[in-house]
Scaffold this active site. Structure first.
Site, PDB file in Angstrom:
ATOM      1  N   LYS A 127     -20.895  56.783 -75.253  1.00  0.00           N
ATOM      2  CA  LYS A 127     -21.413  55.636 -74.493  1.00  0.00           C
ATOM      3  C   LYS A 127     -20.435  54.485 -74.609  1.00  0.00           C
ATOM      4  CE  LYS A 127     -25.108  54.641 -72.055  1.00  0.00           C
ATOM      5  NZ  LYS A 127     -26.080  55.543 -71.390  1.00  0.00           N
ATOM      6  N   ASP A 167     -24.218  52.961 -65.974  1.00  0.00           N
ATOM      7  CA  ASP A 167     -25.459  52.648 -66.686  1.00  0.00           C
ATOM      8  C   ASP A 167     -25.861  51.270 -66.135  1.00  0.00           C
ATOM      9  OD1 ASP A 167     -27.074  53.793 -69.207  1.00  0.00           O
ATOM     10  OD2 ASP A 167     -27.032  51.630 -69.445  1.00  0.00           O
TER      11      ASP A 167
HETATM   12  N1  GLU Z   1     -26.197  56.226 -68.134  1.00  0.00           N
HETATM   13  C1  GLU Z   1     -26.881  57.448 -67.822  1.00  0.00           C
HETATM   14  C2  GLU Z   1     -27.683  57.898 -69.018  1.00  0.00           C
HETATM   15  O1  GLU Z   1     -28.182  57.094 -69.760  1.00  0.00           O
HETATM   16  C3  GLU Z   1     -25.969  58.501 -67.226  1.00  0.00           C
HETATM   17  C4  GLU Z   1     -24.791  58.882 -68.039  1.00  0.00           C
HETATM   18  C5  GLU Z   1     -23.806  59.822 -67.323  1.00  0.00           C
HETATM   19  O2  GLU Z   1     -24.032  60.157 -66.160  1.00  0.00           O
HETATM   20  O3  GLU Z   1     -22.832  60.193 -67.976  1.00  0.00           O
HETATM   21  O4  GLU Z   1     -27.907  59.069 -69.229  1.00  0.00           O
END
Ligand code: GLU
Length: 446
Positions: A127, A167
Site C-alpha cells: 500500500k 484508493d
Molecule cells: N485500493 C483498493 C483496495 O483497497 C484496490 C487496490 C488495487 O487495485 O491494487 O483494495
C-alpha cells in the site's frame, strides 16, 4: 484471546507501533480470529509466522516536492509499504488524503495481504500514499504532485515486483499521470500500475469492480441466509467509485438506496437516489454532494457524516473510510431494524461496532472479503497486460462475479471448519491467513 504466544506477539506489535493505533487495530482484529488456527498448528508457531507476518518486508518514506499554481514550493510526505510477497508481487493502492501517515498505510497494507490472498490470484500485499490533499487542486497541480511522487517511487515498483493502483483520492486521472511519468523515466511500457485508462492497458470493469463486488458478496451472503436485496432499503456512505457502483448494483438487484454522503455531509432521498445526478456531481464536475438537492428538490442534505447511520435501513454499505461506524452508530442501525452490514471501505467499523453487529445477529460482510472485487479486477488487469490482450466488459464482470462467489464460500467454509458458522469475519481472516502462512512456511525464514 487466551493463547499466551499470540498475546506475546500482540504485545510486541503494540510496543513497536505505539503511535499507530489503526495498524494495531487491524492486527488485533485478525489475531482474535486466528486463535483456533494457531492452537491447531504448532508448525506455524515454530516457523515464526505471526512474528513475521506483522512486520512489513520494507517501507519507504520520501519527500514529494511540487510547485503549486501560485509558484510556491509545497512538500508532502510519500509512503510505500511492501508488506508481504509470499504469494505474489506486492499489490495495493495509493491513497492521497491529508489523514495519511505511516499508521494508515501500514493498516491498509496489512489488510491487503489477507484480502489479496482471498481473491485466489497471485498477489502479495502492499500500500502507498501521501498526506497530499487533492481537494480543490487544479489539474496541473495534481499532475505536478503525481509526477513528483513517481519520480521517487518508480525505483521501488515494477510489473513483477510491486504494482500500485488507486484508493481514496486516486482514480484514472492520477494513475494516468503516474503511468506516463513511470514510462518516461524507465522507458518501459509495462503493467506497473492498475486502474489505467482503457486505451493504454486498463481493464474494462475496473472502475465498477469494488462496488459491484461488494454487492456480489452481499448477494451470496444473503442467499445463504434466506435474505435478498429485493425490496430492501439500503444506506451507502461515500460517493467515490466504490459507493457509486455499489449503488448501481444494489439497485439492479432490487434494493432501494436512500442515502449517500461525502466528507462534508449526506443526502437523504426517500424516493431512491438518482445515480445519474450523483455521477454528474462527483465524476463529471468533481463537486460536493450537497448540490444533489438542486437535482432533486425533495431530497434533504445534512451537514456532518455520522447522522447517515440513523436513517432507517435494512442494509448498510459503509463505502467511505476507516472507523466511520462507531458503537453508537452501530446501535442506531440495530435499533432501526438493519439486518446486514457489508463493508465497501477498508476497516469502516470500529471493533465495538463489529461487536454490536455480532451480539445482535446482523449479517456482517467484512471489508477484506467484501471489498476484494477492486483488487481482483486489478489482478485481472495484470493478467491481460501480461497476455497483451484485453477482455470484454462482460468477460471481466463474469470473472469478478465468480471470484466474489468463491470468496464468500471460502469465508463460509473456514468459519464452519473452525466452529464459528456464520462468522464471516473470522472466516475471512482464517482463509486469507492460511494461504499466506503455508507459503511463508514453505519458503523458509525470509
Ligand atoms: N485500493 C483498493 C483496495 O483497497 C484496490 C487496490 C488495487 O487495485 O491494487 O483494495
Amino acid at each position: 484471546m487466551k493463547n499466551e504466544y499470540m498475546l506475546q506477539v500482540l504485545e510486541t506489535v503494540k510496543r513497536r507501533n505505539a503511535a499507530e493505533p489503526e495498524f494495531v487495530q487491524a492486527v488485533t482484529e485478525v489475531f482474535e480470529s486466528l486463535e483456533p488456527v494457531i492452537d491447531a498448528r504448532p508448525d506455524f508457531v515454530e516457523a515464526g509466522i505471526l512474528e513475521r507476518i506483522v512486520e512489513p518486508e520494507r517501507m519507504v518514506t520520501f519527500r514529494v516536492p511540487w510547485v503549486d499554481d501560485s509558484g510556491k514550493v509545497q512538500v508532502n510526505r510519500g509512503f510505500r509499504v511492501q508488506f508481504n510477497s509470499a504469494i505474489g508481487p506486492y499489490k495495493g493502492g495509493i491513497r492521497l488524503h491529508p489523514s495519511v501517515y505511516s499508521g494508515i498505510i501500514k493498516f491498509l497494507g496489512f489488510e491487503q495481504v489477507f484480502k489479496n490472498s482471498l481473491t485466489s490470484l497471485p498477489m502479495g500485499g502492499g500500500k502507498g500514499g501521501s498526506d497530499f490533499d487533492p481537494k480543490g487542486k487544479s489539474d496541473r497541480e495534481i499532475m505536478a504532485f503525481c509526477q513528483s511522487f513517481i519520480a521517487e517511487l518508480y525505483r521501488h515498483i515494477g510489473a513483477n515486483c510491486d504494482v500500485p493502483a488507486g484508493d481514496i483520492g486516486v482514480g484514472a486521472r492520477e494513475i494516468g499521470y503516474m503511468f506516463g511519468y513511470y514510462k518516461k523515466l524507465t522507458g518501459q511500457f509495462e503493467g506497473v500500475l492498475t486502474g489505467k485508462g482503457i486505451p493504454y492497458g486498463g481493464s474494462l470493469a475496473r472502475t465498477e469492480a469494488t462496488g459491484f463486488g461488494v454487492c456480489y458478496f452481499a448477494d451470496e451472503m444473503f442467499k445463504a441466509n434466506g435474505k435478498s436485496f429485493a425490496g430492501s432499503t439500503v444506506v451507502i456512505s461515500g460517493s467515490g467509485n466504490v459507493a457509486i457502483y455499489a449503488c448501481q448494483k444494489a439497485t439492479a438487484l432490487g434494493g432501494k438506496v436512500v442515502a449517500m454522503s461525502d466528507s462534508n455531509g449526506y443526502v437523504y432521498d426517500p424516493e431512491g437516489i438518482d445515480l445519474a445526478a450523483i455521477k454528474d456531481i462527483k465524476e463529471v464536475r468533481r463537486a460536493r454532494i450537497k448540490e444533489y438537492v438542486n437535482y432533486r428538490p425533495n431530497a434533504k442534505y445534512t451537514e456532518g457524516c455520522s447522522g447517515i447511520w440513523t436513517i432507517p435501513c435494512d442494509v448498510a454499505l459503509p463505502c467511505a473510510t476507516q472507523n466511520e461506524i462507531n458503537e453508537e452508530s452501530a446501535k442506531a442501525l440495530v435499533k432501526n431494524g438493519c439486518w446486514a452490514v457489508v463493508e465497501g471501505a477498508n476497516m469502516p467499523s470500529t471493533p465495538e461496532a463489529i461487536a454490536t453487529y455480532q451480539s445482535n445477529g446482523l449479517l456482517f460482510g467484512p471489508a477484506k472479503a467484501a471489498n476484494a472485487g477492486g483488487v481482483s479486477v486489478s489482478g485481472l488487469e495484470m493478467t491481460q497486460n501480461s497476455m497483451r490482450l484485453s477482455w470484454t466488459f462482460e468477460e471481466v464482470d463474469e470473472r469478478l462475479h465468480g471470484i466474489m462467489k468463491n470468496i464468500f464460500k471460502a469465508c463460509d467454509d473456514a468459519a464452519r471448519t473452525y466452529g464459528m458458522e456464520g462468522n464471516y469475519q473470522a472466516g475471512a481472516n482464517i482463509a486469507g491467513f492460511l494461504k499466506v502462512a503455508e507459503a511463508m512456511k514453505a519458503q523458509g525464514c525470509v
